[in-house]
Design an enzyme around this catalytic site. Structure first.
Site, PDB file in Angstrom:
ATOM      1  N   GLN A  13       0.569   5.449   1.513  1.00 20.98           N
ATOM      2  CA  GLN A  13       1.783   4.943   0.862  1.00 20.98           C
ATOM      3  C   GLN A  13       2.903   6.007   0.906  1.00 20.98           C
ATOM      4  O   GLN A  13       2.937   6.829   1.800  1.00 20.98           O
ATOM      5  CB  GLN A  13       1.500   4.474  -0.573  1.00 20.98           C
ATOM      6  CG  GLN A  13       0.694   3.198  -0.652  1.00 20.98           C
ATOM      7  CD  GLN A  13      -0.813   3.412  -0.606  1.00 20.98           C
ATOM      8  OE1 GLN A  13      -1.346   4.350  -1.156  1.00 20.98           O
ATOM      9  NE2 GLN A  13      -1.502   2.524   0.068  1.00 20.98           N
ATOM     10  N   LYS A  24       3.144   8.194   9.158  1.00 18.43           N
ATOM     11  CA  LYS A  24       2.279   9.348   8.864  1.00 18.43           C
ATOM     12  C   LYS A  24       1.098   9.448   9.823  1.00 18.43           C
ATOM     13  O   LYS A  24       0.678  10.543  10.194  1.00 18.43           O
ATOM     14  CB  LYS A  24       1.765   9.250   7.420  1.00 18.43           C
ATOM     15  CG  LYS A  24       2.847   9.323   6.372  1.00 18.43           C
ATOM     16  CD  LYS A  24       2.294   9.220   4.963  1.00 18.43           C
ATOM     17  CE  LYS A  24       1.777   7.842   4.624  1.00 18.43           C
ATOM     18  NZ  LYS A  24       2.825   6.804   4.583  1.00 18.43           N
ATOM     19  N   ASP A  71       5.076   3.599   5.029  1.00 22.65           N
ATOM     20  CA  ASP A  71       5.343   3.116   6.394  1.00 22.65           C
ATOM     21  C   ASP A  71       6.266   4.048   7.176  1.00 22.65           C
ATOM     22  O   ASP A  71       7.012   3.616   8.049  1.00 22.65           O
ATOM     23  CB  ASP A  71       5.955   1.700   6.369  1.00 22.65           C
ATOM     24  CG  ASP A  71       5.159   0.739   5.505  1.00 22.65           C
ATOM     25  OD1 ASP A  71       3.937   0.654   5.714  1.00 22.65           O
ATOM     26  OD2 ASP A  71       5.742   0.107   4.604  1.00 22.65           O
ATOM     27  N   GLY A 113      -2.148   1.435   5.968  1.00 25.87           N
ATOM     28  CA  GLY A 113      -2.291   1.129   7.381  1.00 25.87           C
ATOM     29  C   GLY A 113      -1.617   2.198   8.207  1.00 25.87           C
ATOM     30  O   GLY A 113      -0.400   2.356   8.157  1.00 25.87           O
ATOM     31  N   HIS A 114      -2.396   2.986   8.927  1.00 19.83           N
ATOM     32  CA  HIS A 114      -1.844   4.058   9.756  1.00 19.83           C
ATOM     33  C   HIS A 114      -2.038   3.698  11.221  1.00 19.83           C
ATOM     34  O   HIS A 114      -3.158   3.517  11.681  1.00 19.83           O
ATOM     35  CB  HIS A 114      -2.532   5.394   9.424  1.00 19.83           C
ATOM     36  CG  HIS A 114      -2.188   5.894   8.047  1.00 19.83           C
ATOM     37  ND1 HIS A 114      -2.810   6.972   7.467  1.00 19.83           N
ATOM     38  CD2 HIS A 114      -1.285   5.459   7.139  1.00 19.83           C
ATOM     39  CE1 HIS A 114      -2.304   7.182   6.257  1.00 19.83           C
ATOM     40  NE2 HIS A 114      -1.378   6.267   6.041  1.00 19.83           N
TER      41      HIS A 114
END
Length: 431
Positions: free
Chosen positions: A225, A17, A14, A41-42
């Protein structure tokens, strides 16, 4: 040869990225996801519009960029097609620019069912997985019983492997966890529908990346991650199911290590963690609550609130060394605006001794008491600033101290979620 860049998270994930990968892709011809699954989740913000990606590489918003899903990724067909549909409904062409390695293991309904049943049974000792079947899918890969993308091309083999795997999983689901069994024929029918759309996107990703590199085209390798969640080097067992360090980009994408030229470590200006596991600098006061609120610290995939704490330089030092970080990108600096003082964890007390780097394993990390160094904060806003000289003096001092403590230079600074809200001190693709 082209200079290729690996973008990895250096904390517990988180770190932001997605934005940085999207920003860098104006220089890249291809972006590669090399590990993880749709538990990632990006979040990208372009022109004020937010896009959340889970499986598809963050370069998809650039029309000229090709996107690759490497063999280190575990792939949910249902999640992939849902994400493609959402992007294409928003006017983003995906199917013709997405290339999937035939060796990707598939995440199937029995993986998610077992993942959720296990977490429920663990109760207060749960790991904090997303419940999406990532861990069980990697287990199948290591046990050499995985159903892979390539198996979609062979109906007879696919049906046989499904029958065997579902029978195995149903024993666990019914007799260990008292959960409902699954039907192999139903899963097979689902895959028959999925294969029509997925198979045209399957190609020799490894060879294509090699050829692009030989032609001098620049590549970007995108991790999911963060380092402290790495299956080998993180706070085990409260970790993810794959290697999410920079070195994993080579096997996960199917390229030689020599093709990885620059490692950009993404570093949040404070520390967060989602799910269970030790977190030495976690804050339970109004400062921690304020960081969470200003930073909008909720998981892009799960919506879970993230735990927030002071910056942990001792943990980052471990990540810098493991990944061979060439340069750091500090994100969410603006979230620190308005703090009277800022603590930096420079080491820990562990069993009566002082150490300056994160130890291995959850038990040792849980036993650590942080040692803090206090710096003055700043009251000025850093949001949207695009030059280093425009930052408050105390903010510059904070960044310099991070460099000194962690042993890597600050190459970039993110002062907001949009592409343009970025300060560049050293471009990763520069000669």
């Amino acid at each position: 040869m082209a200079k290729n860049v690996v973008v990895i998270g250096t904390q517990w994930g988180d770190e932001g990225k997605g934005k940085i990968v999207d920003w860098l892709t104006d220089q890249a011809a291809g972006v590669v996801r090399f590990q993880g699954g749709h538990n990632a989740g990006h979040t990208l913000v372009v022109g004020g519009k937010k896009t959340v990606l889970h499986l598809i590489p963050s370069g998809i918003l650039r029309e000229s960029v090709h996107c690759f899903i490497g063999s280190g990724v575990v792939l949910s067909p249902e999640a992939l097609l849902k994400e493609i549909d959402e992007l294409e409904a928003a006017g983003i062409q995906v199917a013709k620019r997405l290339h999937i390695a035939p060796t990707c293991p598939l995440i199937l309904p029995y993986h998610a069912a077992l993942d959720q049943a296990r977490e429920l049974a663990r109760g207060s000792s749960k790991i904090g997985t997303t419940g999406r079947g990532i861990g069980p899918a990697y287990e199948d890969k290591v046990a050499r019983r995985a159903i892979r993308v390539i198996d979609l091309f062979d109906e007879e083999k696919l049906q046989q492997k499904l029958q065997e795997n579902v029978a195995l999983y149903n024993v666990q689901l019914q007799y260990i966890y008292q959960a409902a069994p699954l039907n192999a024929d139903e899963i097979f029918q689902q895959l028959q529908i999925f294969r029509e759309r997925i198979c045209p996107m399957v190609s020799d990703v490894s060879r294509t990346l090699y050829d692009m590199n030989q032609r001098g085209e620049k590549l970007l390798f995108e991790g999911a991650q963060g380092t402290l969640l790495d299956i080998d080097h993180g706070t085990y067992p409260f970790v993810t199911s794959s290697n999410c360090v920079a070195g994993a980009a080579a096997p996960g994408a199917g390229v030689a290590p020599q093709m990885l030229n620059y490692v950009l470590g993404i570093v949040k200006a404070y520390t967060t963690r989602v799910g269970s596991g030790p977190f030495p600098t976690e804050l339970f006061d109004e400062v921690g609550q304020g960081l969470g609120e200003r930073g909008q610290e909720f998981g892009a995939t799960t919506g879970r609130a993230r735990r927030c704490g002071w910056f942990d330089a001792a943990a980052l030092k471990r990540a810098i060394q493991i990944n061979g970080v060439s340069g750091m990108c500090i994100t969410k600096l603006d979230v620190m605006d308005g703090l009277e003082y800022i603590n930096i964890c420079v080491g820990y007390e562990l069993n009566g001794e002082k150490i300056d780097i994160l130890p291995f394993g959850a038990d040792a990390v849980a036993a650590c008491t942080p040692i803090y160094e206090t710096l003055p904060g700043w009251q000025e806003s850093t949001f949207g600033i695009q030059s280093y000289d425009g930052l408050p003096e105390n903010a510059q001092a904070y960044l310099r101290r991070i460099e000194t403590l962690c042993g890597a230079p600050v190459a970039m600074i993110s002062t907001g979620p949009d592409r343009e809200e970025t300060i560049v001190l050293q471009h990763p693709y520069a000669d």
